[in-house]
Design a protein around this motif. Structure first.
Motif, PDB file in Angstrom:
ATOM      1  N   GLU A  47     -25.837 -18.910 105.558  1.00 26.25           N
ATOM      2  CA  GLU A  47     -26.056 -18.571 107.162  1.00 26.25           C
ATOM      3  C   GLU A  47     -27.350 -18.738 107.346  1.00 26.25           C
ATOM      4  N   ALA A  48     -28.164 -18.013 106.877  1.00 30.72           N
ATOM      5  CA  ALA A  48     -29.630 -18.183 107.074  1.00 30.72           C
ATOM      6  C   ALA A  48     -30.287 -19.311 107.255  1.00 30.72           C
ATOM      7  N   GLU A  49     -29.804 -20.305 106.239  1.00 25.80           N
ATOM      8  CA  GLU A  49     -30.339 -21.659 106.312  1.00 25.80           C
ATOM      9  C   GLU A  49     -29.770 -22.281 107.531  1.00 25.80           C
ATOM     10  N   SER A  50     -28.408 -22.020 107.752  1.00 21.55           N
ATOM     11  CA  SER A  50     -27.849 -22.791 108.809  1.00 21.55           C
ATOM     12  C   SER A  50     -28.485 -22.355 110.449  1.00 21.55           C
ATOM     13  N   LEU A  51     -28.841 -20.932 110.366  1.00 21.56           N
ATOM     14  CA  LEU A  51     -29.546 -20.442 111.552  1.00 21.56           C
ATOM     15  C   LEU A  51     -30.797 -21.176 111.791  1.00 21.56           C
ATOM     16  N   VAL A  52     -31.382 -21.427 110.865  1.00 22.49           N
ATOM     17  CA  VAL A  52     -32.761 -22.005 110.798  1.00 22.49           C
ATOM     18  C   VAL A  52     -32.613 -23.824 111.416  1.00 22.49           C
ATOM     19  N   ALA A  53     -31.449 -24.285 110.705  1.00 19.89           N
ATOM     20  CA  ALA A  53     -31.353 -25.666 110.955  1.00 19.89           C
ATOM     21  C   ALA A  53     -30.806 -25.817 112.438  1.00 19.89           C
ATOM     22  N   GLU A  54     -29.801 -24.784 112.895  1.00 18.06           N
ATOM     23  CA  GLU A  54     -29.596 -24.936 114.260  1.00 18.06           C
ATOM     24  C   GLU A  54     -30.619 -24.585 115.267  1.00 18.06           C
ATOM     25  N   ALA A  55     -31.387 -23.831 114.967  1.00 23.51           N
ATOM     26  CA  ALA A  55     -32.506 -23.495 115.886  1.00 23.51           C
ATOM     27  C   ALA A  55     -33.603 -24.685 116.015  1.00 23.51           C
ATOM     28  N   GLN A  56     -33.653 -25.283 114.754  1.00 24.97           N
ATOM     29  CA  GLN A  56     -34.450 -26.644 114.883  1.00 24.97           C
ATOM     30  C   GLN A  56     -33.658 -27.738 115.554  1.00 24.97           C
ATOM     31  N   LEU A  57     -32.482 -27.759 115.484  1.00 19.62           N
ATOM     32  CA  LEU A  57     -31.503 -28.939 116.102  1.00 19.62           C
ATOM     33  C   LEU A  57     -31.843 -28.713 117.736  1.00 19.62           C
ATOM     34  N   SER A  58     -31.648 -27.288 118.055  1.00 14.44           N
ATOM     35  CA  SER A  58     -31.600 -26.980 119.491  1.00 14.44           C
ATOM     36  C   SER A  58     -33.028 -27.440 120.184  1.00 14.44           C
TER      37      SER A  58
END
Length: 315
Positions: free
Chosen positions: A171-182
């Motif tokens: 979930e932590a990795e996903s949060l970083v990836a989602e923020a980068q995508l945004s």
């Protein structure tokens, strides 16, 4: 207009991009291979990036269509000159010069494709980041499903605690990836459409310039009717037509986005002091009002050189 031409002001301000990757392909836009590529773009690859992949493929097909239009335009220009050569002196000269202008439009359309391709390439970076985010989403979903399965099958399994720790990391990795995508999506989307709108603006304004000089050439034609047996006055517009072409070339060479003829639009929707658009007269910053009917005409009567997008103003 194209022999030994020095770089234009627009090219000096913004160096032209490399040729579009869509040019010179063997298959046309209506080929089976092209149709298959557009359909396959939305069927394969990471699920997140499929829709954007299909958009990028459609844009590639559009660029090839534009290339076809550019080539046809040049053929029209040449054929017009060939036809006009067998006519009277004034018709021959004017059609030859108009052919030069039409050929120049074809050249501008060809340059437009290269600049438009920057928009498509920039969208690719969004597609790539979408594809890179997909594995982190899939991993989080997979771990969540495994935990749910174990809790149903073996609630006391020691693997549950291990998987829950993995889920926290996922979930932590996903949060970083989602923020980068945004962040990248917004940055690249603005950059991409700035490329497109700037290139559209350049093409449109230069085409408008050419159209104006083309109409000036038409004024050299004596279209007054003659009676049978009457001789039309000798044509003496060669120097004038040549000068019109020179003036057109100079106008095109001097054009840049900074000195373009189109001004920023005046929007009836104003959001804040940071807006790049001018606040319409009579509207207070931060306040909204609705203007309708005859009052709307009076409200916008002060703006002689602008046309409002809508009469409604929202805060």
């Amino acid at each position: 207009m194209r022999s030994a031409r020095a770089p234009t002001a627009a090219q000096l301000a913004t160096p032209p991009p490399p040729p579009s990757s869509t040019k010179g392909k063997f298959f046309g836009t209506t080929s089976i291979a092209d149709s298959f590529r557009k359909q396959a773009a939305g069927s394969f690859g990471p699920e997140m990036s499929r829709k954007l992949s299909q958009l990028i493929k459609i844009e590639k097909s559009l660029e090839r269509s534009l290339e076809g239009v550019s080539n046809e335009r040049k053929m029209v220009a040449k054929q017009l000159s060939i036809w006009g050569a067998d006519n009277d002196d004034d018709v021959s000269d004017v059609t030859d010069k108009i052919g030069v202008l039409l050929y120049e439009i074809g050249e501008l359309e060809d340059q437009f494709i290269d600049k438009y391709d920057l928009y498509r390439i920039t969208l690719k970076s969004v597609r790539n980041i979408e594809g890179s985010v997909q594995p982190s989403r899939d991993r989080k979903i997979k771990i969540t499903d495994e935990i749910a399965h174990l809790k149903y099958k073996d609630p006391q399994s020691p693997k549950i605690a291990v998987l829950e720790q993995e889920l926290v990391r996922a979930e932590a990795e996903s949060l970083v990836a989602e923020a980068q995508l945004s962040n990248i999506t917004r940055e690249k989307l603005k950059a991409a459409f700035n490329y497109q709108f700037d290139s559209l603006r350049e093409l449109s304004e230069k085409m408008a310039l050419i159209a104006g000089y083309g109409k000036a050439l038409l004024e050299l034609l004596d279209d007054s009717p003659v009676t049978p047996g009457e001789t039309r006055p000798a044509y003496d517009g060669y120097e004038a037509s040549k000068q019109i072409i020179i003036d057109c070339e100079n106008a095109l060479s001097a054009w840049t986005l900074d000195n373009s003829y189109l001004k920023e639009p005046l929007l009836s929707i104003h959001q804040g002091i940071e807006d790049v658009y001018t606040v319409p007269e009579g509207i207070v910053e931060g306040e909204g009002e609705v203007v309708e009917g005859d009052d709307a005409e009076q409200e916008w009567a002060h703006h002689d050189d602008t046309v409002p997008v809508d009469h409604q103003v929202v805060a």
